[in-house]
Design a protein around this motif. Structure first.
Motif, PDB file in Angstrom:
ATOM      1  N   GLY A 247    -118.144  45.811  12.794  1.00  0.00           N
ATOM      2  CA  GLY A 247    -119.114  45.728  13.877  1.00  0.00           C
ATOM      3  C   GLY A 247    -119.430  44.296  14.268  1.00  0.00           C
ATOM      4  O   GLY A 247    -119.586  43.981  15.450  1.00  0.00           O
ATOM      5  N   ARG A 248    -119.518  43.410  13.285  1.00  0.00           N
ATOM      6  CA  ARG A 248    -119.822  42.022  13.587  1.00  0.00           C
ATOM      7  C   ARG A 248    -118.619  41.301  14.176  1.00  0.00           C
ATOM      8  O   ARG A 248    -118.765  40.412  15.023  1.00  0.00           O
ATOM      9  CB  ARG A 248    -120.351  41.318  12.339  1.00  0.00           C
ATOM     10  N   LEU A 272    -106.917  42.994  27.292  1.00  0.00           N
ATOM     11  CA  LEU A 272    -107.812  42.491  26.268  1.00  0.00           C
ATOM     12  C   LEU A 272    -108.776  43.566  25.769  1.00  0.00           C
ATOM     13  O   LEU A 272    -108.988  43.721  24.565  1.00  0.00           O
ATOM     14  CB  LEU A 272    -108.608  41.295  26.795  1.00  0.00           C
ATOM     15  N   LEU A 273    -109.354  44.298  26.720  1.00  0.00           N
ATOM     16  CA  LEU A 273    -110.288  45.358  26.331  1.00  0.00           C
ATOM     17  C   LEU A 273    -109.585  46.423  25.493  1.00  0.00           C
ATOM     18  O   LEU A 273    -110.164  46.953  24.532  1.00  0.00           O
ATOM     19  CB  LEU A 273    -110.914  45.982  27.576  1.00  0.00           C
ATOM     20  N   ALA A 274    -108.336  46.729  25.840  1.00  0.00           N
ATOM     21  CA  ALA A 274    -107.575  47.721  25.074  1.00  0.00           C
ATOM     22  C   ALA A 274    -107.311  47.216  23.654  1.00  0.00           C
ATOM     23  O   ALA A 274    -107.397  47.984  22.681  1.00  0.00           O
ATOM     24  CB  ALA A 274    -106.262  48.030  25.782  1.00  0.00           C
ATOM     25  N   ALA A 275    -106.996  45.925  23.507  1.00  0.00           N
ATOM     26  CA  ALA A 275    -106.737  45.361  22.184  1.00  0.00           C
ATOM     27  C   ALA A 275    -108.010  45.349  21.335  1.00  0.00           C
ATOM     28  O   ALA A 275    -107.979  45.672  20.139  1.00  0.00           O
ATOM     29  CB  ALA A 275    -106.176  43.950  22.324  1.00  0.00           C
ATOM     30  N   ILE A 276    -109.118  44.984  21.959  1.00  0.00           N
ATOM     31  CA  ILE A 276    -110.397  44.964  21.230  1.00  0.00           C
ATOM     32  C   ILE A 276    -110.790  46.376  20.814  1.00  0.00           C
ATOM     33  O   ILE A 276    -111.243  46.616  19.686  1.00  0.00           O
ATOM     34  CB  ILE A 276    -111.493  44.312  22.098  1.00  0.00           C
ATOM     35  N   ARG A 280    -111.461  48.179  17.172  1.00  0.00           N
ATOM     36  CA  ARG A 280    -112.685  48.939  16.893  1.00  0.00           C
ATOM     37  C   ARG A 280    -112.361  50.291  16.275  1.00  0.00           C
ATOM     38  O   ARG A 280    -113.035  50.755  15.355  1.00  0.00           O
ATOM     39  CB  ARG A 280    -113.491  49.130  18.175  1.00  0.00           C
ATOM     40  N   GLN A 281    -111.306  50.932  16.763  1.00  0.00           N
ATOM     41  CA  GLN A 281    -110.950  52.263  16.274  1.00  0.00           C
ATOM     42  C   GLN A 281    -110.072  52.233  15.025  1.00  0.00           C
ATOM     43  O   GLN A 281    -109.690  53.277  14.510  1.00  0.00           O
ATOM     44  CB  GLN A 281    -110.224  53.027  17.382  1.00  0.00           C
ATOM     45  N   GLY A 282    -109.757  51.041  14.543  1.00  0.00           N
ATOM     46  CA  GLY A 282    -108.927  50.939  13.352  1.00  0.00           C
ATOM     47  C   GLY A 282    -107.456  51.169  13.618  1.00  0.00           C
ATOM     48  O   GLY A 282    -106.683  51.408  12.683  1.00  0.00           O
ATOM     49  N   GLN A 283    -107.042  51.076  14.880  1.00  0.00           N
ATOM     50  CA  GLN A 283    -105.646  51.318  15.230  1.00  0.00           C
ATOM     51  C   GLN A 283    -104.824  50.032  15.272  1.00  0.00           C
ATOM     52  O   GLN A 283    -103.594  50.084  15.392  1.00  0.00           O
ATOM     53  CB  GLN A 283    -105.574  52.013  16.603  1.00  0.00           C
ATOM     54  N   ALA A 284    -105.476  48.882  15.214  1.00  0.00           N
ATOM     55  CA  ALA A 284    -104.788  47.589  15.243  1.00  0.00           C
ATOM     56  C   ALA A 284    -105.564  46.618  14.359  1.00  0.00           C
ATOM     57  O   ALA A 284    -106.786  46.717  14.245  1.00  0.00           O
ATOM     58  CB  ALA A 284    -104.698  47.059  16.670  1.00  0.00           C
ATOM     59  N   PRO A 285    -104.873  45.672  13.732  1.00  0.00           N
ATOM     60  CA  PRO A 285    -105.572  44.685  12.903  1.00  0.00           C
ATOM     61  C   PRO A 285    -106.319  43.675  13.763  1.00  0.00           C
ATOM     62  O   PRO A 285    -106.058  43.531  14.967  1.00  0.00           O
ATOM     63  CB  PRO A 285    -104.437  44.013  12.130  1.00  0.00           C
ATOM     64  N   LEU A 286    -107.217  42.955  13.134  1.00  0.00           N
ATOM     65  CA  LEU A 286    -107.999  41.942  13.840  1.00  0.00           C
ATOM     66  C   LEU A 286    -107.113  40.878  14.473  1.00  0.00           C
ATOM     67  O   LEU A 286    -107.463  40.294  15.510  1.00  0.00           O
ATOM     68  CB  LEU A 286    -108.978  41.292  12.861  1.00  0.00           C
ATOM     69  N   SER A 287    -105.964  40.621  13.885  1.00  0.00           N
ATOM     70  CA  SER A 287    -105.081  39.571  14.398  1.00  0.00           C
ATOM     71  C   SER A 287    -104.618  39.837  15.824  1.00  0.00           C
ATOM     72  O   SER A 287    -104.309  38.888  16.560  1.00  0.00           O
ATOM     73  CB  SER A 287    -103.859  39.419  13.487  1.00  0.00           C
ATOM     74  N   VAL A 319    -101.377  34.512   7.181  1.00  0.00           N
ATOM     75  CA  VAL A 319    -101.338  35.862   7.781  1.00  0.00           C
ATOM     76  C   VAL A 319    -102.383  36.819   7.202  1.00  0.00           C
ATOM     77  O   VAL A 319    -102.102  37.991   6.967  1.00  0.00           O
ATOM     78  CB  VAL A 319     -99.923  36.503   7.697  1.00  0.00           C
ATOM     79  N   LEU A 320    -103.573  36.349   7.016  1.00  0.00           N
ATOM     80  CA  LEU A 320    -104.587  37.162   6.351  1.00  0.00           C
ATOM     81  C   LEU A 320    -105.222  38.214   7.257  1.00  0.00           C
ATOM     82  O   LEU A 320    -105.632  39.271   6.791  1.00  0.00           O
ATOM     83  CB  LEU A 320    -105.685  36.247   5.790  1.00  0.00           C
ATOM     84  N   ARG A 321    -105.322  37.910   8.551  1.00  0.00           N
ATOM     85  CA  ARG A 321    -105.981  38.859   9.438  1.00  0.00           C
ATOM     86  C   ARG A 321    -105.073  40.018   9.858  1.00  0.00           C
ATOM     87  O   ARG A 321    -105.532  40.946  10.523  1.00  0.00           O
ATOM     88  CB  ARG A 321    -106.504  38.132  10.685  1.00  0.00           C
ATOM     89  N   HIS A 322    -103.839  39.979   9.458  1.00  0.00           N
ATOM     90  CA  HIS A 322    -102.947  41.109   9.740  1.00  0.00           C
ATOM     91  C   HIS A 322    -103.372  42.349   8.961  1.00  0.00           C
ATOM     92  O   HIS A 322    -102.932  43.461   9.272  1.00  0.00           O
ATOM     93  CB  HIS A 322    -101.501  40.764   9.352  1.00  0.00           C
ATOM     94  N   TYR A 323    -104.193  42.159   7.928  1.00  0.00           N
ATOM     95  CA  TYR A 323    -104.557  43.276   7.051  1.00  0.00           C
ATOM     96  C   TYR A 323    -106.003  43.699   7.194  1.00  0.00           C
ATOM     97  O   TYR A 323    -106.500  44.514   6.408  1.00  0.00           O
ATOM     98  CB  TYR A 323    -104.265  42.887   5.595  1.00  0.00           C
ATOM     99  N   LEU A 324    -106.713  43.151   8.213  1.00  0.00           N
ATOM    100  CA  LEU A 324    -108.117  43.510   8.426  1.00  0.00           C
ATOM    101  C   LEU A 324    -108.228  44.566   9.502  1.00  0.00           C
ATOM    102  O   LEU A 324    -107.532  44.494  10.522  1.00  0.00           O
ATOM    103  CB  LEU A 324    -108.925  42.275   8.818  1.00  0.00           C
TER     104      LEU A 324
END
Length: 324
Positions: A247-248, A272-276, A280-287, A319-324
């Motif tokens: 959420g943050r 961009l909105l689709a990526a964000i 949010r839905q856990g379908q893509a990493p933060l990266s 490559v740490l954010r690939h797993y968030l």
């Protein structure tokens, strides 16, 4: 002071066995490949083995942590608590200038969490084979944490968790940037610039700290520098000590999107909105949204955004954010 796009080299204390030194109780080591193969090119290590430094040697008798806080041999033939306490007192001043500490898990000297504690007996008695609980912390680690509560510290075992690993690495690079700032002959404008670069990263960790740090920076130039530095250090460390949740991160991502939106056409805004939303839905990493936001900020020459540490907190090859 480190420029935007460059990275400091964090200085990290580390349990020597994790780098491959044969200093464990059995004469072996516990080499951690993330530390030695992945992180090593980006940091400077300060190896520490408390048990070797108090003269126990390797191999050595097995040590146990008692419920009264003492560190003794399994057979009860020796108590090393006083020696370990004296070592910590001499070591702490050298650790104050570092950016973090990676400690060996399950060590009665260095472990940070859930160590087995054994019943206290009479001096010279063998301890029981079954622990009373698993709520202990290594004697040396406990003394260091008490003296340096703002120093980022983690165990090797917990660093196998991708979320905890990313959080620790983010903290040590932030700590290193702050160390470089205050090591220089800084002026109020330097603190303002530093804080400005970290605003969105701080916001992702702790919105309340974001407000508190802003109030401290607003006093730059009107308060004594030493007081201002001490307050900012503590609040900055506390903010980064909070692990950001989805959420943050979403809050920070939406802030950046809002700053970018007017510079983009409908197609790029939609992407961009689709990526964000995918994050949010856990379908893509933060990266994924981070990479797109950074790409568009650079393409539009938006210096305020391209200099934000949130978009580029540590070397990309980790490559740490690939797993968030």
């Amino acid at each position: 002071m480190t420029a935007a796009g460059a990275y400091p080299r964090p200085r990290l204390a580390v349990s020597s066995c994790l780098l491959g030194a044969p200093v464990r109780y059995n004469g072996g080591h516990s080499r951690d490949r993330f530390l030695t193969d992945v992180l090593d090119p980006h940091v400077d290590w300060v190896p520490v083995c408390p048990e070797m430094e108090i003269g126990l040697g390797a191999p050595r008798p097995t040590l146990r942590l008692l419920t009264d806080g003492h560190l003794v041999t399994k057979e009860g033939s020796a108590d090393h608590t006083a020696a370990m306490t004296a070592l910590a007192e001499t070591r702490v001043p050298r650790l104050e200038v570092l950016d973090g500490y990676v400690l060996k898990s399950r060590s009665p000297s260095c472990g940070l969490f859930r160590l087995p504690r054994y019943a206290s007996g009479r001096p010279g008695e063998r301890t029981d084979d079954q622990p009373v609980d698993r709520q202990g912390r290594g004697v040396f680690a406990d003394l260091v944490r008490e003296a340096l509560p703002d120093l980022p510290a983690e165990e090797d075992g917990r660093l196998r968790d991708p979320v905890l690993r990313e959080h620790f690495i983010e903290r040590i690079f932030a700590h290193a940037r702050l160390r470089e700032l205050f090591a220089a002959d800084w002026r109020p404008r330097d603190l303002v610039a530093f804080h400005s670069r970290h605003k969105l990263q701080i916001l992702a960790h702790d919105p309340a700290a974001y407000q508190a740090l802003g109030r401290i920076v607003a006093q730059a130039g009107t308060r004594p520098r030493d007081e201002l530095e001490a307050d900012y250090r503590h609040a900055f460390s506390a903010a980064f000590g909070v692990r950001p949740k989805r959420g943050r991160h979403m809050n920070a991502l939406q802030h950046i999107f809002g700053m970018l939106s007017d510079h983009l056409d409908d197609t790029r805004r939609h992407d961009l909105l689709a990526a964000i939303d995918g994050y949010r839905q856990g379908q893509a990493p933060l990266s994924v949204p981070i990479a797109l936001l950074r790409h568009h900020a650079m393409g539009e020459d938006l210096d305020y955004l391209t200099q934000q540490t949130y978009l580029d907190p540590y070397p990309a090859d980790l490559v740490l954010r690939h797993y968030l």
